[in-house]
Structure formats: structure tokens, C-alpha cells
Design a protein around this motif. Structure first.
Motif, PDB file in Angstrom:
ATOM      1  N   ASP A 176       7.432  -2.083   3.988  1.00 10.01           N
ATOM      2  CA  ASP A 176       7.593  -0.980   4.937  1.00 10.01           C
ATOM      3  C   ASP A 176       6.326  -0.557   5.661  1.00 10.01           C
TER       4      ASP A 176
ATOM      5  N   GLY B 267       4.948  -5.526  -0.316  1.00 14.49           N
ATOM      6  CA  GLY B 267       5.883  -4.501   0.127  1.00 14.49           C
ATOM      7  C   GLY B 267       6.357  -4.816   1.536  1.00 14.49           C
TER       8      GLY B 267
ATOM      9  N   GLU C 277       2.947  -2.317   1.139  1.00 16.80           N
ATOM     10  CA  GLU C 277       2.127  -3.492   0.840  1.00 16.80           C
ATOM     11  C   GLU C 277       0.656  -3.064   0.826  1.00 16.80           C
TER      12      GLU C 277
ATOM     13  N   ASP D 141       8.469   1.119   0.561  1.00 20.93           N
ATOM     14  CA  ASP D 141       7.908  -0.016  -0.161  1.00 20.93           C
ATOM     15  C   ASP D 141       6.617  -0.452   0.542  1.00 20.93           C
TER      16      ASP D 141
ATOM     17  N   GLU E 174       7.164   5.026  -3.481  1.00 18.90           N
ATOM     18  CA  GLU E 174       8.299   4.238  -3.971  1.00 18.90           C
ATOM     19  C   GLU E 174       9.475   5.160  -4.296  1.00 18.90           C
ATOM     20  N   LYS E 175       9.087   6.337  -4.845  1.00 18.14           N
ATOM     21  CA  LYS E 175      10.136   7.303  -5.204  1.00 18.14           C
ATOM     22  C   LYS E 175      10.817   7.865  -3.966  1.00 18.14           C
TER      23      LYS E 175
ATOM     24  N   ALA F 146       1.236   4.294  -3.295  1.00 20.92           N
ATOM     25  CA  ALA F 146       2.403   3.417  -3.218  1.00 20.92           C
ATOM     26  C   ALA F 146       3.420   3.781  -4.287  1.00 20.92           C
ATOM     27  N   GLU F 147       2.907   4.134  -5.477  1.00 21.67           N
ATOM     28  CA  GLU F 147       3.820   4.520  -6.554  1.00 21.67           C
ATOM     29  C   GLU F 147       4.587   5.783  -6.187  1.00 21.67           C
TER      30      GLU F 147
ATOM     31  N   TYR G 223      -1.418   1.103 -12.329  1.00 19.40           N
ATOM     32  CA  TYR G 223      -0.742   0.710 -11.098  1.00 19.40           C
ATOM     33  C   TYR G 223      -0.748  -0.789 -10.861  1.00 19.40           C
TER      34      TYR G 223
ATOM     35  N   LYS H  81      -0.455  -5.674  -3.873  1.00 15.67           N
ATOM     36  CA  LYS H  81       0.941  -5.270  -4.106  1.00 15.67           C
ATOM     37  C   LYS H  81       1.746  -5.629  -2.862  1.00 15.67           C
TER      38      LYS H  81
END
Lengths: 349, 380
Positions: free
Chosen positions: A226, A224, A254, A252, A247-248, A243-244, A196, A222
Motif C-alpha cells: 500500500d 507490503g 513496504e 500494508d 496493519e491494524k 507498519a505494525e 518487528y 518488510k
């Protein structure tokens, strides 16, 4: 996100060892003491090979006697030595509580500034693998409330090295909360954590003895837009995993790696929340009077007008750590729980 | 057996036969004066406490003066010492300015710890006094650390680590004695055995209370005991205990190779060199603390002990032997009274601690509100 990075061949435990070795080569006042640190080469191989390099004067096996050797380290530190005291696990430090939270952090104050305590306490923190409730303590919430000490929860090999080096150099009592589950992190074939992370944030710079991470600086691990997820130590990786997944779903996230709870860099956290307007705090302590509760409270104080929903906290479940594997996984502030909290807080549930 | 080189200066026949343990008139007078100073200082401390000028818990050293003076007398002034909360006597014996000691109890900025420590936490870096410590037994591992530091640096210092008999049953005490033994630390554990842990007779709280030698043997410590109401016996005993601990190095440690040659081993009866345990039989005339009604012992018992008072005893000994005149002794006592009185005046007239000091000395490398001059969060 970057899936592979050659620099991640350094493991978390190697990073810890490098930090100690580099500082010990520079300063004869530093010694390492703890259970099985010398002839056994470290119960978790963190100090592997250090006895060979530094000898038994500086790499010292202690008996199973935490009150004794923690206190010995404090007495030595009062004279200006810089002991590194290894607890095999922070769970075992509880029997030495009088020394580490009554003596070490208060010595400078009680003596009116005459005797400082430049000592490092370090060891594994948080749930291991099915160790049951006595061996699965996360001590950051208990100890972060004590003035006079500094406390770090390194999340990556880069943190492990940079924060520990900073802590060794620092003249105040420094608590380094490592994680048994992360010691092998960074090993080739390790699937748990590395995928990640952006490469540059992962490993410490090579051949740089002067590398430190100053205490009291969060890392935006990371970026982001949102929602902000604030975490430290192993749960940072749960947050990255969440987070990953999110993302889908078009969210997004942080992710903020707190690094040190004392001092706490609330400015960086507040800046992020003011940008994303949403906040989730993930913390491997129990919920009541926890570091997560403290961060949430400070976010409310700083960002009240910027928040578009209440702050959501994800903690260890409020129960003793179970032995059963599935129950233990469920108890932790895992990626599923964090993702669900983000959905709820951003009105995507 | 230990490979440490012998440095014990005991066994010199002239000294052993001498009731004054080879001490010069100057040193004998110094010891008498130090005991008088502690007594007079503590009398003033009690007064000030009763007048509510001193707060918190306050533990008076009267009766035990010979222990601090006799033991400290056997050390060099850079030998580190650490003790529990009944610590005014040690601080003064070690050379702390009585003014700083009293001002500390008054909570004044002129106190040894700027009024942040109080009666139970006397610290004096120039005199290697590493504190009074208020959690029973908690100072014992610290004492090991002080000794460890001397050994680590190759210094010939000896740490003196004082405890009351109430500390005997704390885990920290047992752990400290074990560590001192396995690392062969240059440390002397001092049991100030006044017979009571607060209100509990030692025999009610401590197994084998009558036989502290067995404890020393259990940890392979050199064992000594002395009459704590006799400063000369105390000094003579500590001279042996301290000299024998000086220069202690790890057992079977090869300085050349930096490695250990073999596992440590000890004689059944303890070592002749290395860490020691001294059982000082003493007595406190006043209560455990200022708020102690003393229902656990009789007035007769206290009276019997006061009849063999350590100060009177030395006065008589010195005068009988022609080592001091009555006038000299009286002059010393007068001076002690004056200094004690002056300490009160100094403490009273000192400035109160400025409230800005609330946030200083928390961190050596401060951040946020702990930085000197930063706005106090409560008043910002």
C-alpha cells in the motif's frame, strides 16, 4: 510478523566486533585506532577483548585528538595499510572535518589515481539518550554529498556485520554510521527493536567469515503493497513500528532499509514505489538538503508517472537536539510521525 | 628513556670539521644542480602563469631551494615525504620529471596527477612524494601516518613532513606533534620558516616565534635549527635529524611480548632517538603566491636576503675550495635552463585532459557513473 527468534542473541555491538575481528585475523594491514578502544575495552564496548587478541600494535589507544588520529589513519592508508578509525561519536568527528572530507575522499582523485585511501571511519551516529545538541549529530546528509567516500547506516546486527566487513574490504574511504541506541539491540530482554523483525533478516549467518553485504544494495526489510517507506539506520525500526500500527488499520506497508546512502540503490526504491504508488521517506537528519530530500527527489525523477500523491518526508524536527526526554522523542522521525505521514499520503488521514 | 637502539651517525670528527659535510664532488654537484633546476623551473613557471597558461593558485619556491635539496639529500629515496602547497621544489628535489611537474600545472594528461591536482597537489608515488597539500597544516597528521606505517611494518623509513611557519598555529600541527611523540614515530617535522605566513610576520601570528626550541620541548621532540640559505648546513643538520629518527619504535614497547612494559616517559630535554623538529630559517624572494603585491615587507629586506643566495653561496664555496670549476657551474646552470624550457615545451605540446577523465579516479572500486566507460551523467 515473527515476534521471537533465537538467532537474535547477537547484539549490534557484537556484530561490529565480529566484523573487525574476522577481517583483522585475515589481514595484518588492518589496525584499529581511536579513543579508549584498547585498554578501556571500548567506550561502548564495541572493541571489548580485542586488545587481548591483537595486542597494542594493532589495537591502539589515541588521545582525544580527532584531527590527529583521523589524519594519521589517512596517511597510513595512503601507504596501503587499512586503518579502522573509531570515533566515539560521529558528533566528535566534526573537529576532524578537514581530514575526513577534504583529505580522505579526494586523495585518489587529486593524485591522479596514484594514492588511494582504504580507510574505515566508524562510530555512533544520531541522537543517543538525552545527550543534547552537540552530541546528537546525524552526519549522513552532510557527508553523503561528498564524492570519493562510501557511507553506510546499518540498521540491524546483520547489517552491522555485513556492511562493516564490506567496508573494511573496500579500497575506498568508508564511513560506517552506527547508533548508540542500537548497540545493545539484540540483547535478551531488549524490547525496543527486535519484535518487528523477521528472524532471517535480523542476525548475520553464523560461522561464515565470508559473509558481507555488498555496498549499494537496499533491503526490502518488510514487504507490503500500500505504501513504500524508505529509511536507514535506527529510523528503519520506527518505520517497522509504524507498519505494525498501520496493519491494524488495514494498511500494508513496504519498508525499505537503504543501508548505504553512497552508493544509493535507487533502483530498488523506485521498483517498490512503482508497485505501491505511494512513498514516505523517513530520515534522522534535518530536512533541508538532507538525504531524505535527495531520495525524495530521485523518486520523483524515476517514478513521476507512478506516484498517486506527492512524496512525504519525515525528518528530525528542524531544531537543535533538545536535552528534555519528551522533546527529544518528539524531535526524532518516530513511528507516530511516520504513521501519520503514511495516512496522509495514502488519503487515509 | 627510549629503549630504541642508537643509530645516529653524527659525531664523526672528520665530517663535523668538513664544511662540505663529507659529501663527494658528485653529490655536491648534484645538490647545486638540483637547486639550479628548481630556480630555473620556477622562473619558467612564473612566466607561464603570467601568460595565463597556468591557472589557480601558484606558489613559487625561489629562495628556499636549499631547504628541499638539503633535507631531501639526507633521506633515502623511499623515505616518504609530504608537504604543503609550495611544493614544486620538493617534487623536483625528490626526482619528479620536470616535464610531469610542469604539465600538471598546465592541466595536461601528462602531468604527475593527470592535471587533476595542479600546482598545489604534486604527487609522485615512485619517488615516495605523498603530495603537496593545500589546507595549511592538514599535511602534518598525514606525515604521522606515513611514519606510523613504516613503524607498523617494521620498516626503517623516516617520514619528512614539511610545513611553512603559517602552519604553526593550526590545531592539526599541534596534534600531529603530540602523536609523533607519544607513539615515538620515525618522523622529522620540517619548519620552512620563511618569516611570513602569507603577509603576516611570524612574530605577529605565533607566540614564542623566536623560540621554536620551546615548542620542541613541549612535545618532547628532538630539536634542530639550521641556516636554510646554506644547503650544506641544511644537509648536515638533516643528516642528524633523519638518522636519529630512523628505526624509532614505541617507547617501552616489548617486541617479544608485544606488550608495553610501562608508561612512556621522556627526558626533560627531549629524546636522543625518535621524532624531530627542524627549524629551517629560510626566505622566499617572491610573493606568497603569484598575486601578492608584497606590501608587508621592504624591497631592501628582500635584497639583503638575496645577497646571501643559497645557489651563489654554494657556487662560491665549491670554486674557492677547488671542488668545482666555473665552467662546470655554468654548464649545470645551462642544463637547468634547458630542462626548464623543455618542460614548458612538453607541457604546451601535451594533449589536453580528455573530458572522460572527469569521472575516473574518484573511486578505486567504482560504481555507477564512476565506472570507466560508463556514460557521463552530464552528457548522457
Amino acid at each position: 510478523m515473527v515476534a521471537q527468534d533465537d538467532s537474535r542473541k547477537i547484539q549490534y555491538r557484537e556484530a561490529l566486533r565480529q566484523a573487525m575481528e574476522e577481517e583483522m585475523r585475515k589481514d595484518d594491514d588492518i589496525f584499529l585506532m581511536g579513543e579508549e578502544v584498547a585498554e578501556y575495552n571500548g567506550a561502548y564496548k564495541v572493541s571489548e577483548g580485542m586488545l587481548d587478541e591483537f595486542g597494542p600494535r594493532r589495537i591502539v589507544d589515541s588521545p582525544i585528538s580527532e584531527t590527529g588520529f583521523a589524519g594519521l589513519g589517512i596517511g597510513a592508508a595512503m601507504t596501503g595499510l587499512k586503518p579502522i578509525i573509531e570515533f566515539m561519536s560521529w558528533s566528535f568527528c566534526l573537529v576532524s572535518a578537514d581530514q575526513i572530507i577534504n583529505n580522505a575522499p579526494k586523495m585518489l582523485y587529486m593524485s591522479g589515481g596514484q594514492f588511494g585511501c582504504p580507510i574505515v571511519f566508524r562510530g555512533n551516529n544520531g541522537a543517543g539518550g538525552q545527550l543534547g545538541s552537540t552530541h546528537s549529530w546525524s552526519v549522513e546528509s552532510m557527508f553523503s554529498s561528498v564524492p570519493g567516500l562510501k557511507l553506510a547506516v546499518p540498521a540491524t546486527p546483520r547489517d552491522a556485520k555485513g556492511l562493516l566487513k564490506a567496508g573494511i574490504q573496500d579500497p575506498d574511504p568508508f564511513f560506517n554510521l552506527e547508533s548508540e541506541r542500537m548497540l545493545g539491540m539484540g540483547a535478551r530482554g531488549d524490547k525496543d527493536f527486535s519484535r518487528y523483525l523477521h528472524g532471517g533478516l535480523w542476525a548475520p549467518p553464523e560461522n561464515d567469515d565470508d559473509f558481507v553485504i555488498p555496498l549499494g544494495q537496499c533491503e526490502v526489510i518488510k514487504e507490503g503493497t500500500d505504501c513504500t517507506v524508505v529509511s536507514a539506520g535506527r529510523p528503519v525500526h520506527f518505520a517497522l513500528e509504524a507498519a505494525e500500527a498501520l496493519e491494524k488499520e488495514g494498511l500494508d506497508i513496504e519498508v525499505i532499509n537503504v543501508r548505504t546512502y553512497r552508493p544509493l540503490d535507487i533502483e530498488t526504491i523506485a521498483r517498490s514505489v512503482s508497485k505501491t504508488n505511494y512513498c514516505v521517506v523517513a530520515d534522522q537528519s534535518w530536512p533541508f538538503a538532507s538525504v531524505g530530500a535527495e531520495v525524495a527527489s530521485q523518486v520523483y525523477e524515476r517514478c513521476f508517472d507512478d506516484l498517486d500523491n506527492s512524496v512525504k518526508r519525515v525528518h528530525n524536527d528542524d531544531v537543535p537536539a533538545p536535552y528534555n526526554r519528551e522533546m527529544e522523542q518528539e524531535m526524532l522521525p518516530n513511528a507516530r510521525k511516520i504513521a501519520e505521514a503514511v495516512r496522509q499520503v495514502t488519503y487515509n488521514a | 628513556m627510549s629503549s630504541a637502539s642508537p643509530s645516529v651517525k653524527e659525531g664523526e670528527p672528520s665530517v663535523a670539521a668538513d664544511p662540505f659535510v663529507g659529501l663527494s664532488d658528485e653529490r655536491l654537484h648534484g645538490m647545486l644542480y638540483d637547486m639550479m633546476l628548481i630556480r630555473r623551473f620556477e622562473e619558467r613557471t612564473m612566466q607561464a602563469y603570467q601568460q595565463a597558461k597556468i591557472g589557480g593558485f601558484c606558489h613559487i619556491y625561489i629562495g628556499q631551494e636549499a631547504t628541499a635539496v638539503g633535507s631531501v639529500g639526507a633521506t633515502n629515496n623511499d623515505d616518504p615525504i609530504v608537504t604543503a602547497y609550495r611544493d614544486h621544489g620538493h617534487a623536483l628535489a625528490r626526482g619528479m620529471d620536470p616535464n610531469a611537474c610542469m604539465a600538471e600545472m598546465f592541466g595536461k594528461v601528462t602531468g604527475c596527477a593527470k592535471g587533476k591536482g595542479g600546482s598545489m597537489h604534486m604527487f609522485d608515488k615512485p619517488n615516495a612524494m605523498y603530495g603537496g597539500h593545500a589546507i595549511v597544516g592538514g599535511q602534518n597528521p598525514l606525515g604521522c601516518g606515513l611514519a606510523w606505517a613504516a613503524q607498523y611494518r617494521g620498516e626503517d623509513k623516516v617520514a619528512l613532513c614539511y610545513m611553512g611557519d603559517g602552519a604553526l598555529n593550526q590545531g592539526a600541527t599541534h596534534e600531529a606533534m603530540n602523536l609523533a611523540s607519544i607513539y615515538n614515530l620515525p618522523i622529522v617535522f620540517v619548519l620552512e620558516n620563511n618569516g611570513y605566513s602569507m603577509g603576516t610576520d611570524i612574530a605577529r601570528g605565533t607566540s614564542m616565534a623566536h623560540d621554536q626550541k620551546s615548542r620542541a620541548e613541549a612535545y618532547g621532540l628532538r630539536y634542530f635549527e639550521c641556516d636554510g640559505q646554506d644547503v650544506l648546513d641544511t644537509y648536515g643538520t638533516f643528516k642528524k635529524a633523519v638518522d636519529g629518527a630512523r628505526g624509532a619504535r614505541p617507547i617501552n614497547y616489548n617486541e617479544k611480548t608485544g606488550k608495553r612494559d610501562s608508561l612512556p616517559s621522556y627526558d626533560r630535554d627531549g629524546r636522543t632517538q625518535g621524532p624531530a623538529y627542524v627549524n629551517v630559517k629560510t626566505y622566499r624572494y617572491w610573493g606568497h603566491s603569484m598575486s601578492d603585491p608584497q606590501k608587508y615587507r621592504s624591497k631592501d629586506e628582500v635584497k639583503t636576503k638575496q645577497d646571501i643566495d643559497c645557489i651563489n653561496r654554494l657556487v662560491v664555496q665549491l670554486q674557492d675550495a677547488g671542488r668545482a670549476t666555473e665552467a662546470q657551474c655554468e654548464a649545470m646552470d645551462t642544463k637547468a635552463q634547458e630542462l626548464a624550457k623543455a618542460a614548458i615545451a612538453f607541457a604546451e605540446s601535451s594533449d589536453p585532459m580528455p573530458i572522460e577523465e572527469l569521472y575516473t579516479d574518484v573511486y578505486a572500486n567504482p560504481f555507477g557513473p564512476y565506472v570507466k566507460g560508463a556514460p557521463n551523467p552530464d552528457f548522457a
